[in-house]
Design an enzyme around this catalytic site. Structure first.
Site, PDB file in Angstrom:
ATOM      1  CB  SER A 230       5.535  -3.000   4.247  1.00 28.65           C
ATOM      2  OG  SER A 230       5.109  -3.799   5.331  1.00 28.65           O
TER       3      SER A 230
ATOM      4  CE1 TYR B  51       4.515  -7.424   0.775  1.00 28.05           C
ATOM      5  CE2 TYR B  51       5.155  -6.989   3.042  1.00 28.05           C
ATOM      6  CZ  TYR B  51       4.386  -6.685   1.933  1.00 28.05           C
ATOM      7  OH  TYR B  51       3.492  -5.637   1.991  1.00 28.05           O
TER       8      TYR B  51
HETATM    9  P1  NAD Z   1      -4.277  -5.494  -3.344  1.00 28.92           P
HETATM   10  O1  NAD Z   1      -4.094  -6.943  -3.574  1.00 28.92           O
HETATM   11  O2  NAD Z   1      -5.596  -4.975  -2.875  1.00 28.92           O
HETATM   12  O3  NAD Z   1      -3.871  -4.672  -4.649  1.00 28.92           O
HETATM   13  C1  NAD Z   1      -2.710  -4.950  -5.362  1.00 28.92           C
HETATM   14  C2  NAD Z   1      -2.936  -4.590  -6.830  1.00 28.92           C
HETATM   15  O4  NAD Z   1      -1.686  -4.812  -7.509  1.00 28.92           O
HETATM   16  C3  NAD Z   1      -3.987  -5.467  -7.519  1.00 28.92           C
HETATM   17  O5  NAD Z   1      -4.894  -4.653  -8.241  1.00 28.92           O
HETATM   18  C4  NAD Z   1      -3.164  -6.337  -8.479  1.00 28.92           C
HETATM   19  O6  NAD Z   1      -3.840  -6.669  -9.681  1.00 28.92           O
HETATM   20  C5  NAD Z   1      -1.956  -5.437  -8.738  1.00 28.92           C
HETATM   21  N1  NAD Z   1      -0.780  -6.187  -9.177  1.00 28.92           N
HETATM   22  C6  NAD Z   1      -0.313  -7.363  -8.703  1.00 28.92           C
HETATM   23  N2  NAD Z   1       0.770  -7.743  -9.400  1.00 28.92           N
HETATM   24  C7  NAD Z   1       0.990  -6.784 -10.331  1.00 28.92           C
HETATM   25  C8  NAD Z   1       1.950  -6.613 -11.357  1.00 28.92           C
HETATM   26  N3  NAD Z   1       2.900  -7.544 -11.593  1.00 28.92           N
HETATM   27  N4  NAD Z   1       1.881  -5.515 -12.133  1.00 28.92           N
HETATM   28  C9  NAD Z   1       0.909  -4.590 -11.928  1.00 28.92           C
HETATM   29  N5  NAD Z   1      -0.031  -4.706 -10.974  1.00 28.92           N
HETATM   30  C10 NAD Z   1       0.007  -5.795 -10.201  1.00 28.92           C
HETATM   31  O7  NAD Z   1      -3.103  -5.112  -2.311  1.00 28.92           O
HETATM   32  P2  NAD Z   1      -2.849  -3.841  -1.365  1.00 28.92           P
HETATM   33  O8  NAD Z   1      -2.962  -4.326   0.031  1.00 28.92           O
HETATM   34  O9  NAD Z   1      -3.609  -2.654  -1.806  1.00 28.92           O
HETATM   35  O10 NAD Z   1      -1.290  -3.636  -1.637  1.00 28.92           O
HETATM   36  C11 NAD Z   1      -0.749  -2.550  -2.342  1.00 28.92           C
HETATM   37  C12 NAD Z   1       0.682  -2.330  -1.886  1.00 28.92           C
HETATM   38  O11 NAD Z   1       0.687  -2.005  -0.492  1.00 28.92           O
HETATM   39  C13 NAD Z   1       1.611  -3.543  -2.039  1.00 28.92           C
HETATM   40  O12 NAD Z   1       2.889  -3.119  -2.462  1.00 28.92           O
HETATM   41  C14 NAD Z   1       1.697  -4.086  -0.621  1.00 28.92           C
HETATM   42  O13 NAD Z   1       2.887  -4.811  -0.405  1.00 28.92           O
HETATM   43  C15 NAD Z   1       1.650  -2.798   0.160  1.00 28.92           C
HETATM   44  N6  NAD Z   1       1.263  -2.962   1.559  1.00 28.92           N
HETATM   45  C16 NAD Z   1       0.060  -3.514   1.884  1.00 28.92           C
HETATM   46  C17 NAD Z   1      -0.275  -3.655   3.217  1.00 28.92           C
HETATM   47  C18 NAD Z   1      -1.570  -4.259   3.648  1.00 28.92           C
HETATM   48  O14 NAD Z   1      -1.686  -4.587   4.816  1.00 28.92           O
HETATM   49  N7  NAD Z   1      -2.545  -4.405   2.776  1.00 28.92           N
HETATM   50  C19 NAD Z   1       0.616  -3.241   4.213  1.00 28.92           C
HETATM   51  C20 NAD Z   1       1.834  -2.680   3.848  1.00 28.92           C
HETATM   52  C21 NAD Z   1       2.138  -2.546   2.502  1.00 28.92           C
END
Ligand code: NAD
Length: 260
Positions: A142, A155
């Site tokens: 991130s 985080y």
């Molecule tokens: P999201 O909530 O849309 O998807 C996350 C998925 O992870 C969900 O399907 C959930 O069921 C699954 N999950 C949660 N805990 C889990 C576990 N213990 N084991 C297996 N699966 C699990 O979120 P997203 O925004 O797509 O995030 C995905 C990644 O991107 C994360 O690591 C997040 O930190 C990172 N990220 C997101 C953003 C943002 O702005 N959305 C920015 C930077 C980084």
């Protein structure tokens, strides 16, 4: 077809960024394993992504659970014969000021992001090293791998930690042709972010519109969210980049929020 006949495991691929990476990898000819805590959602995802079947597998996996991770990677190799790409993407967000942060919540977040990255990496490289055909490990970092924000102590800690793990895997994996990279997105409009908007508004005592404009997108060059497609194209770039030239590197994808 930049990933023709490659086999990729993507954690957290039932939703958001992981889902879009699965879609992009399938488009480029890969077989894709959607590994997610929510098996029902993973099954729905593969139905939508691969209506005729044959190119996907849904696996129920808590990435913080050693046994479930090992079984999920074993199931991948049983179904598709190998593993070439791991995208360690599953993640959650919990916001609170440090003085109120519950220890159990701190540990839960670190377990999903850091234990999850460790366990999935270890299970994947055991096969990659044996296969002798190399591989690509991609961590979903991130901007918070580089920068801090208020209310996000575990985080930011975890996302910084992934950079360290990536560099170690780049060094250890090189002898086996295994590369490691981190993708560092800015704010992407997924369920993870939608949940934070009202929470941050409450904590900071401002409106939801102000959270978006003055907290999330304030430092971008254009006031725009990063998109799931932006992030998926970078995940494709790293997975398809076959030499060691970029191993150990992270790439920030944030509309200029953070510039290296
Ligand atoms: P999201 O909530 O849309 O998807 C996350 C998925 O992870 C969900 O399907 C959930 O069921 C699954 N999950 C949660 N805990 C889990 C576990 N213990 N084991 C297996 N699966 C699990 O979120 P997203 O925004 O797509 O995030 C995905 C990644 O991107 C994360 O690591 C997040 O930190 C990172 N990220 C997101 C953003 C943002 O702005 N959305 C920015 C930077 C980084």
């Amino acid at each position: 077809m930049r990933l023709k006949d490659k086999v990729a495991v993507i954690t957290g691929a039932a939703s958001g960024i992981g889902y879009e990476i699965a879609k992009t990898y399938l488009r480029e000819g890969a077989k894709v394993v959607v590994a997610d805590l929510n098996l029902e959602a993973a099954n729905a995802a593969i139905k939508a992504l691969d209506p005729n079947g044959g190119n996907t597998l849904a696996v129920g996996m808590d990435v913080a659970n050693e046994d479930q991770v090992n079984k999920g990677i074993d199931a991948t190799v049983q179904k598709f014969g190998k593993i070439d790409i791991l995208v360690s993407n599953a993640g959650i967000q919990i916001v609170d000021p440090i003085e109120d942060f519950e220890f159990a919540k701190w540990k839960k977040l670190l377990a999903i992001h850091l234990d999850g990255a460790f366990l999935t990496t270890r299970a994947a490289v055991r096969y990659m090293y044996k296969q002798g055909t190399g591989g690509s490990i991609i961590y979903m970092g991130s901007v918070h791998s580089k920068e801090a924000s208020k209310l996000k102590s575990p985080y930011v800690t975890a996302k910084h930690g992934l950079e360290g793990l990536c560099k170690v895997i780049a060094k250890e994996g090189a002898a086996h042709g295994v590369r490691a990279n981190v993708i560092c997105p800015g704010f992407v409009r997924t369920p993870l972010v939608d949940k934070q908007i009202p929470e941050q508004a409450k904590e900071l005592g401002i409106t939801e519109e102000e959270v978006i404009k003055n907290v999330m997108l304030k430092e971008t060059v254009d006031g725009e969210f990063t998109t799931v497609q932006d992030v998926a194209e970078v995940a494709l770039f790293f997975a398809g980049f076959e030499t060691n030239a970029l191993t150990g590197q992270s790439l920030v994808v944030s509309h200029g929020w953070f510039m290296q």
